[in-house]
Design a protein around this motif. Structure first.
Motif, PDB file in Angstrom:
ATOM      1  N   SER A 278       0.841  -1.193   0.000  1.00  0.00           N
ATOM      2  CA  SER A 278       0.000   0.000   0.000  1.00  0.00           C
ATOM      3  C   SER A 278       0.874   1.240   0.000  1.00  0.00           C
ATOM      4  O   SER A 278       1.975   1.232   0.564  1.00  0.00           O
ATOM      5  CB  SER A 278      -0.898   0.001   1.249  1.00  0.00           C
ATOM      6  N   ASP A 279       0.389   2.300  -0.625  1.00  0.00           N
ATOM      7  CA  ASP A 279       1.081   3.579  -0.529  1.00  0.00           C
ATOM      8  C   ASP A 279       1.212   3.947   0.950  1.00  0.00           C
ATOM      9  O   ASP A 279       0.269   3.770   1.728  1.00  0.00           O
ATOM     10  CB  ASP A 279       0.290   4.652  -1.276  1.00  0.00           C
ATOM     11  N   VAL A 280       2.383   4.442   1.329  1.00  0.00           N
ATOM     12  CA  VAL A 280       2.656   4.754   2.737  1.00  0.00           C
ATOM     13  C   VAL A 280       1.611   5.699   3.331  1.00  0.00           C
ATOM     14  O   VAL A 280       1.083   5.461   4.426  1.00  0.00           O
ATOM     15  CB  VAL A 280       4.071   5.366   2.885  1.00  0.00           C
ATOM     16  N   LYS A 281       1.281   6.764   2.611  1.00  0.00           N
ATOM     17  CA  LYS A 281       0.316   7.736   3.129  1.00  0.00           C
ATOM     18  C   LYS A 281      -1.087   7.138   3.192  1.00  0.00           C
ATOM     19  O   LYS A 281      -1.836   7.379   4.152  1.00  0.00           O
ATOM     20  CB  LYS A 281       0.312   8.989   2.246  1.00  0.00           C
ATOM     21  N   GLN A 282      -1.443   6.355   2.175  1.00  0.00           N
ATOM     22  CA  GLN A 282      -2.757   5.707   2.151  1.00  0.00           C
ATOM     23  C   GLN A 282      -2.888   4.743   3.326  1.00  0.00           C
ATOM     24  O   GLN A 282      -3.927   4.674   3.989  1.00  0.00           O
ATOM     25  CB  GLN A 282      -2.930   4.957   0.819  1.00  0.00           C
ATOM     26  N   ASN A 283      -1.845   4.019   3.584  1.00  0.00           N
ATOM     27  CA  ASN A 283      -1.810   3.073   4.703  1.00  0.00           C
ATOM     28  C   ASN A 283      -1.978   3.805   6.025  1.00  0.00           C
ATOM     29  O   ASN A 283      -2.707   3.368   6.920  1.00  0.00           O
ATOM     30  CB  ASN A 283      -0.482   2.304   4.680  1.00  0.00           C
ATOM     31  N   SER A 284      -1.312   4.938   6.148  1.00  0.00           N
ATOM     32  CA  SER A 284      -1.395   5.735   7.374  1.00  0.00           C
ATOM     33  C   SER A 284      -2.806   6.270   7.580  1.00  0.00           C
ATOM     34  O   SER A 284      -3.320   6.307   8.713  1.00  0.00           O
ATOM     35  CB  SER A 284      -0.395   6.891   7.307  1.00  0.00           C
ATOM     36  N   LYS A 285      -3.458   6.702   6.505  1.00  0.00           N
ATOM     37  CA  LYS A 285      -4.824   7.225   6.608  1.00  0.00           C
ATOM     38  C   LYS A 285      -5.793   6.135   7.053  1.00  0.00           C
ATOM     39  O   LYS A 285      -6.726   6.403   7.812  1.00  0.00           O
ATOM     40  CB  LYS A 285      -5.272   7.806   5.254  1.00  0.00           C
ATOM     41  N   ARG A 286      -5.581   4.916   6.575  1.00  0.00           N
ATOM     42  CA  ARG A 286      -6.460   3.819   6.974  1.00  0.00           C
ATOM     43  C   ARG A 286      -6.226   3.469   8.448  1.00  0.00           C
ATOM     44  O   ARG A 286      -7.180   3.236   9.210  1.00  0.00           O
ATOM     45  CB  ARG A 286      -6.209   2.581   6.088  1.00  0.00           C
ATOM     46  N   GLY A 287      -4.944   3.428   8.869  1.00  0.00           N
ATOM     47  CA  GLY A 287      -4.651   3.095  10.255  1.00  0.00           C
ATOM     48  C   GLY A 287      -5.251   1.763  10.650  1.00  0.00           C
ATOM     49  O   GLY A 287      -5.083   0.755   9.965  1.00  0.00           O
ATOM     50  N   ASN A 288      -6.008   1.742  11.752  1.00  0.00           N
ATOM     51  CA  ASN A 288      -6.698   0.515  12.165  1.00  0.00           C
ATOM     52  C   ASN A 288      -8.213   0.702  12.123  1.00  0.00           C
ATOM     53  O   ASN A 288      -8.958   0.064  12.862  1.00  0.00           O
ATOM     54  CB  ASN A 288      -6.246   0.097  13.562  1.00  0.00           C
ATOM     55  N   LEU A 289      -8.657   1.597  11.241  1.00  0.00           N
ATOM     56  CA  LEU A 289     -10.088   1.880  11.134  1.00  0.00           C
ATOM     57  C   LEU A 289     -10.856   0.664  10.620  1.00  0.00           C
ATOM     58  O   LEU A 289     -10.379  -0.054   9.733  1.00  0.00           O
ATOM     59  CB  LEU A 289     -10.319   3.055  10.173  1.00  0.00           C
ATOM     60  N   PRO A 290     -12.064   0.419  11.136  1.00  0.00           N
ATOM     61  CA  PRO A 290     -12.893  -0.665  10.606  1.00  0.00           C
ATOM     62  C   PRO A 290     -13.448  -0.282   9.233  1.00  0.00           C
ATOM     63  O   PRO A 290     -13.498   0.896   8.880  1.00  0.00           O
ATOM     64  CB  PRO A 290     -14.015  -0.774  11.645  1.00  0.00           C
ATOM     65  N   PHE A 291     -13.845  -1.266   8.473  1.00  0.00           N
ATOM     66  CA  PHE A 291     -14.398  -1.024   7.139  1.00  0.00           C
ATOM     67  C   PHE A 291     -15.877  -0.667   7.212  1.00  0.00           C
ATOM     68  O   PHE A 291     -16.607  -1.140   8.086  1.00  0.00           O
ATOM     69  CB  PHE A 291     -14.212  -2.267   6.261  1.00  0.00           C
ATOM     70  N   GLU A 292     -16.296   0.168   6.267  1.00  0.00           N
ATOM     71  CA  GLU A 292     -17.705   0.561   6.180  1.00  0.00           C
ATOM     72  C   GLU A 292     -18.079   0.733   4.715  1.00  0.00           C
ATOM     73  O   GLU A 292     -17.228   1.036   3.881  1.00  0.00           O
ATOM     74  CB  GLU A 292     -17.954   1.859   6.945  1.00  0.00           C
ATOM     75  N   ASN A 293     -19.351   0.579   4.417  1.00  0.00           N
ATOM     76  CA  ASN A 293     -19.801   0.662   3.028  1.00  0.00           C
ATOM     77  C   ASN A 293     -19.884   2.104   2.535  1.00  0.00           C
ATOM     78  O   ASN A 293     -20.203   3.026   3.284  1.00  0.00           O
ATOM     79  CB  ASN A 293     -21.175   0.009   2.868  1.00  0.00           C
ATOM     80  N   ALA A 294     -19.578   2.294   1.260  1.00  0.00           N
ATOM     81  CA  ALA A 294     -19.691   3.586   0.580  1.00  0.00           C
ATOM     82  C   ALA A 294     -19.580   3.278  -0.904  1.00  0.00           C
ATOM     83  O   ALA A 294     -19.950   2.184  -1.347  1.00  0.00           O
ATOM     84  CB  ALA A 294     -18.603   4.554   1.038  1.00  0.00           C
ATOM     85  N   SER A 295     -19.082   4.225  -1.696  1.00  0.00           N
ATOM     86  CA  SER A 295     -18.845   3.980  -3.120  1.00  0.00           C
ATOM     87  C   SER A 295     -17.747   4.908  -3.599  1.00  0.00           C
ATOM     88  O   SER A 295     -17.427   5.912  -2.953  1.00  0.00           O
ATOM     89  CB  SER A 295     -20.123   4.204  -3.941  1.00  0.00           C
ATOM     90  N   GLY A 296     -17.166   4.559  -4.739  1.00  0.00           N
ATOM     91  CA  GLY A 296     -16.097   5.384  -5.299  1.00  0.00           C
ATOM     92  C   GLY A 296     -14.722   4.894  -4.891  1.00  0.00           C
ATOM     93  O   GLY A 296     -14.491   3.696  -4.725  1.00  0.00           O
TER      94      GLY A 296
END
Length: 274
Positions: free
Chosen positions: A152-170
């Motif tokens: 994963s891109d380093v910054k993208q990985n950092s933004k995700r952190g340990n957040l749970p997944f949720e539904n959306a789109s895009g």
């Protein structure tokens, strides 16, 4: 003129021969993969849905004979498992969407040798966050399982952190206190979480990584069952499963046959690939 037509005839014969050879090669590859899959699951009885979870769990535990070290093993393994099908010098980045804009955080493909820290680098994303394991997944066993680890891109990985997944789109993005992996990756994520629960059971409970309802089954969030249905397995995911199998010697059953999720937990009805 006769020479010209003779050349055309030879060219035509060569083209037909090459086309036949190509079809034969593809057929051999598909047959080989089918044989591997059939052999791997030969003792699994999908008609017995009550024991199917335990059958598959025992299989992927017993065949997981190669345990990787978090460093340097997983770095090297991911260069093989996540290799870009269109450019062998690159790897595919989970949560990535394109390489056509100036925002490199959203890159879909990147030089496989650019792993590390800082802008434009990739690192290892725990799709099931280490800190949410029961206990923490650490850097051995579940924390170093490459069915779950993804570049994963380093910054993208950092933004995700340990957040749970949720539904959306895009595209992939943060949603308040949760994370949407992006339309392209939601099925991959679902099948990874299912695999982790099958492989490590109570250590990686799906409900801890999902903002979801539980209409179908109390043990599997509707979110992942729906994503497994909406986003089918693609060629990259299939190839990745094969590469992980070569390294760890176990497979992700939900990539080989997403229908298994329906048999175990219910949810949207999928087509049985077997």
């Amino acid at each position: 003129m006769k020479i010209f037509f003779s050349i055309l005839l030879v060219f035509f014969i060569l083209c037909v021969g090459l086309k036949a050879q190509f079809k034969s090669t593809v057929k051999q590859q598909n047959t080989s993969q089918l044989n591997v899959t059939s052999s791997y699951y030969k003792n699994i009885d999908i008609r017995n849905t009550k024991t199917l979870f335990n059958q598959l769990s025992s299989l992927i535990v017993l065949t997981h004979t190669k345990k990787l070290r978090y460093s340097p093993d997983t770095w090297q393994a991911l260069k093989k498992t996540d290799s870009d099908l269109n450019n062998s010098d690159n790897i595919i980045l989970i949560y990535g969407s394109n390489n056509s804009d100036k925002e490199i955080t959203n890159d879909y493909s990147r030089d496989k040798n650019s792993g590390g820290v800082g802008r434009g680098k990739w690192n290892r994303e725990h799709v099931y966050p280490k800190s949410l394991g029961n206990p923490n997944l650490g850097i051995e066993g579940p924390g170093a399982d490459i069915h779950m680890l993804r570049p994963s891109d380093v910054k993208q990985n950092s933004k995700r952190g340990n957040l749970p997944f949720e539904n959306a789109s895009g595209e992939a993005r943060k949603i308040k206190r949760s994370w949407y992996p992006g339309d392209k990756w939601r099925g991959d994520v679902a099948r990874i979480i299912m695999y982790m629960y099958l492989r490590y059971n109570a250590r990686t409970i799906p409900s801890k990584v999902a903002v979801s309802t539980y209409k179908y089954n109390k043990n599997m969030p509707d979110l992942f069952l729906n994503w497994n249905y909406i986003d089918p397995v693609d060629d990259f995911e299939k190839k990745r499963n094969e590469e992980v199998f070569k390294i760890q010697r176990n497979r992700n059953p939900f990539i080989d046959n997403p229908y298994l999720a329906y048999l175990i937990w219910g949810g949207p009805v999928l087509k049985n690939k077997w």
